[in-house]
Design an enzyme around this catalytic site. Structure first.
Site, PDB file in Angstrom:
ATOM      1  N   ARG A  35       0.829  -1.215   0.000  1.00  0.00           N
ATOM      2  CA  ARG A  35       0.000   0.000   0.000  1.00  0.00           C
ATOM      3  C   ARG A  35       0.867   1.269   0.000  1.00  0.00           C
ATOM      4  O   ARG A  35       0.448   2.305  -0.518  1.00  0.00           O
ATOM      5  CB  ARG A  35      -0.919   0.003   1.218  1.00  0.00           C
ATOM      6  CG  ARG A  35      -2.067  -0.945   1.025  1.00  0.00           C
ATOM      7  CD  ARG A  35      -3.003  -0.918   2.185  1.00  0.00           C
ATOM      8  NE  ARG A  35      -4.269  -1.513   1.802  1.00  0.00           N
ATOM      9  CZ  ARG A  35      -5.274  -1.687   2.637  1.00  0.00           C
ATOM     10  NH1 ARG A  35      -5.175  -1.308   3.876  1.00  0.00           N
ATOM     11  NH2 ARG A  35      -6.390  -2.228   2.211  1.00  0.00           N
ATOM     12  N   LYS A 197     -18.111 -14.820   3.772  1.00  0.00           N
ATOM     13  CA  LYS A 197     -19.161 -13.860   4.152  1.00  0.00           C
ATOM     14  C   LYS A 197     -20.337 -13.975   3.190  1.00  0.00           C
ATOM     15  O   LYS A 197     -20.476 -13.189   2.245  1.00  0.00           O
ATOM     16  CB  LYS A 197     -18.593 -12.444   4.136  1.00  0.00           C
ATOM     17  CG  LYS A 197     -17.615 -12.207   5.272  1.00  0.00           C
ATOM     18  CD  LYS A 197     -17.178 -10.762   5.320  1.00  0.00           C
ATOM     19  CE  LYS A 197     -15.830 -10.627   5.973  1.00  0.00           C
ATOM     20  NZ  LYS A 197     -14.698 -10.540   5.028  1.00  0.00           N
ATOM     21  N   GLY A 350      -9.465  -8.702   0.573  1.00  0.00           N
ATOM     22  CA  GLY A 350      -8.312  -8.878   1.440  1.00  0.00           C
ATOM     23  C   GLY A 350      -7.651 -10.238   1.380  1.00  0.00           C
ATOM     24  O   GLY A 350      -6.453 -10.332   1.122  1.00  0.00           O
ATOM     25  N   GLY A 373     -12.739  -4.182   1.173  1.00  0.00           N
ATOM     26  CA  GLY A 373     -14.140  -3.766   1.284  1.00  0.00           C
ATOM     27  C   GLY A 373     -14.561  -2.856   0.132  1.00  0.00           C
ATOM     28  O   GLY A 373     -15.669  -2.966  -0.389  1.00  0.00           O
TER      29      GLY A 373
HETATM   30  P1  AMP Z   1     -14.166 -13.566   2.761  1.00  0.00           P
HETATM   31  O1  AMP Z   1     -13.667 -12.512   3.693  1.00  0.00           O
HETATM   32  O2  AMP Z   1     -15.645 -13.649   2.665  1.00  0.00           O
HETATM   33  O3  AMP Z   1     -13.498 -13.469   1.399  1.00  0.00           O
HETATM   34  O4  AMP Z   1     -13.731 -14.957   3.386  1.00  0.00           O
HETATM   35  C1  AMP Z   1     -12.411 -15.365   3.522  1.00  0.00           C
HETATM   36  C2  AMP Z   1     -12.353 -16.520   4.457  1.00  0.00           C
HETATM   37  O5  AMP Z   1     -13.175 -17.565   3.997  1.00  0.00           O
HETATM   38  C3  AMP Z   1     -10.981 -17.114   4.606  1.00  0.00           C
HETATM   39  O6  AMP Z   1     -10.460 -16.769   5.837  1.00  0.00           O
HETATM   40  C4  AMP Z   1     -11.211 -18.616   4.486  1.00  0.00           C
HETATM   41  O7  AMP Z   1     -10.592 -19.351   5.518  1.00  0.00           O
HETATM   42  C5  AMP Z   1     -12.721 -18.740   4.604  1.00  0.00           C
HETATM   43  N1  AMP Z   1     -13.247 -19.923   3.905  1.00  0.00           N
HETATM   44  C6  AMP Z   1     -13.047 -20.305   2.654  1.00  0.00           C
HETATM   45  N2  AMP Z   1     -13.646 -21.471   2.391  1.00  0.00           N
HETATM   46  C7  AMP Z   1     -14.259 -21.864   3.530  1.00  0.00           C
HETATM   47  C8  AMP Z   1     -15.032 -22.993   3.901  1.00  0.00           C
HETATM   48  N3  AMP Z   1     -15.290 -23.982   3.038  1.00  0.00           N
HETATM   49  N4  AMP Z   1     -15.500 -23.050   5.162  1.00  0.00           N
HETATM   50  C9  AMP Z   1     -15.238 -22.055   6.038  1.00  0.00           C
HETATM   51  N5  AMP Z   1     -14.508 -20.963   5.747  1.00  0.00           N
HETATM   52  C10 AMP Z   1     -14.026 -20.858   4.511  1.00  0.00           C
END
Ligand code: AMP
Length: 391
Positions: A35, A197, A350, A373
């Site tokens: 950054r 999420k 991120g 975000g």
């Molecule tokens: P996000 O911030 O929504 O992009 O989510 C990222 C997070 O999703 C990472 O920390 C991953 O560990 C988690 N993640 C990815 N696949 C899975 C899964 N099958 N079950 C639970 N967490 C997950």
């Protein structure tokens, strides 16, 4: 919206807002300075014009109080090294001492002000605080893409009081890449959406359906879709409130002629633990007591096929719990696949960029966004408050 190279900044006091919210280790060493490096074109342009460059940023979440470990001093040191010139560090971001330091600045010098979030007025978008910041300079430059989805004093309120406002080169680069991929893409345009999420990402999917040719859904996200199709997904991450919405998205995709791909197999474990026993199973065979934590080998092959003819790829969210070795293969394999293609590839969010850095493929991706975000909100089709304020 104007950019910094469209204004006459020669010899002027230029207040530049960057997102220097960089990760620090326990010794307060910066572990990833991307950054800061991405801010250099704007800083160097201002220095070339012999402007007085006054820099503002936030770091972490000090919640309106001075927190010594969240000082921007480590950033000043790194910036000094990258610019190969002195960076003066102020003890605050407003007040008499700051005004005096600015008065004493030579043209072509750099002053870094202390963490904006040491003042509560920053995150509450307080007018008085915003005005004090604006009054420090002749021209305000916003180059903090990573913070552009927030309505804070230093990126939204300030534009009401600044004599002249514009955006910097990083903002320009981020928006140009995004528009190239989403507004006027070379097709086929393929979106890859993963992560955990689910509710946030469903909004992204609803917007993406209108734009993409193909959509790949992986990561924790996928299980809400698989469950809504009637599969047993065991203890996998599922948002039961959103099952109906997941079904609707699949219907909408069908109607819009968007081809939607879900995992056909996954890596399951009894618990989310790097030492837990794991198995690779078809999605039809998930044990009710186990949970899916990565995409399986057949899915990697399928997704590779889907991506083969892609001309543009937008990727947000990992394919599995890549932070643990056992569940990282799917995400890392996808990083290698995307990196090997001759497509315009844009990655944001991120965690996805962290995963790609780990594979060593960062240089083979067309663009990795600096805003998690902010990038997500753009893909949701929202106008970012900071951009609106500059407009
Ligand atoms: P996000 O911030 O929504 O992009 O989510 C990222 C997070 O999703 C990472 O920390 C991953 O560990 C988690 N993640 C990815 N696949 C899975 C899964 N099958 N079950 C639970 N967490 C997950």
């Amino acid at each position: 919206m104007k950019y910094i190279d469209e204004l006459d900044i020669k010899g002027k006091k230029v207040l530049c807002r960057f997102d220097f919210n960089v990760p620090l280790d326990e010794n307060l060493n910066i572990t990833d300075d991307r950054r800061i490096k991405e801010a250099l074109p704007t800083i160097n342009h201002a220095l070339d014009e012999k402007a007085k460059v006054i820099i503002i940023s936030h770091l972490g979440r000090p919640k309106g109080k001075v927190v010594d470990t969240l000082s921007l001093k480590p950033v000043a040191k790194r910036l000094e090294r990258l610019l190969k010139q002195e960076v003066i560090m102020a003890a605050d971001c407003i007040g008499d001492e700051v005004v005096n330091l600015i008065q004493d600045m030579n043209p072509g010098s750099v002053l870094l002000l202390e963490n904006l979030r040491f003042h509560p007025g920053e995150t509450t978008n307080d007018d008085e605080f915003a005005k004090k910041l604006a009054d420090l300079a002749d021209i305000y430059v916003d180059d903090a893409f990573g913070n552009a989805h927030r309505s804070h004093a230093s990126n939204v309120g300030i534009t009401k009081f600044a004599k002249e406002s514009c955006a910097g080169f990083l903002m320009k680069k981020e928006l140009n890449y995004f528009n190239k991929a989403m507004e006027n893409p070379s097709r086929p345009l393929v979106a890859i959406v993963g992560g955990s999420k689910v509710s946030d990402k469903l909004k992204v999917l609803i917007n993406l359906i209108k734009k993409v040719d193909k959509m790949i859904i992986g990561g924790g996200m996928a299980f809400t879709f698989l469950k809504s199709m009637g599969y047993e997904v065991g203890k996998s991450l599922v948002d039961d409130q959103l099952l109906g919405e997941a079904g609707e998205i699949m219907e909408q995709a069908k109607k819009a002629g968007v081809k939607l791909y879900l995992p056909v197999d996954c890596i399951v474990a009894e618990r989310m633990d790097d030492k837990a026993e794991t198995k690779s199973v078809p999605v039809q065979e998930i044990n009710p007591n186990w949970l899916g934590l990565d995409i399986g080998p057949a899915t990697i092959k399928l997704f590779e096929e889907v991506l083969r003819d892609a001309s543009t790829i937008v990727w947000n969210g990992p394919m599995g719990v890549f932070e643990m070795d056992r569940f990282s293969r799917g995400t890392f394999a996808m990083a290698h696949i995307v990196a090997s293609l001759h497509a315009l590839s844009i990655v944001g969010g991120g965690d996805t960029d962290v995963a790609i850095h780990r594979t060593g493929e960062s240089d083979n991706i067309s663009y990795i966004s600096t805003g998690g975000g902010a990038f997500l909100q753009l893909t949701e089709g929202k106008v970012l408050p900071a951009i609106e304020a500059l407009n």
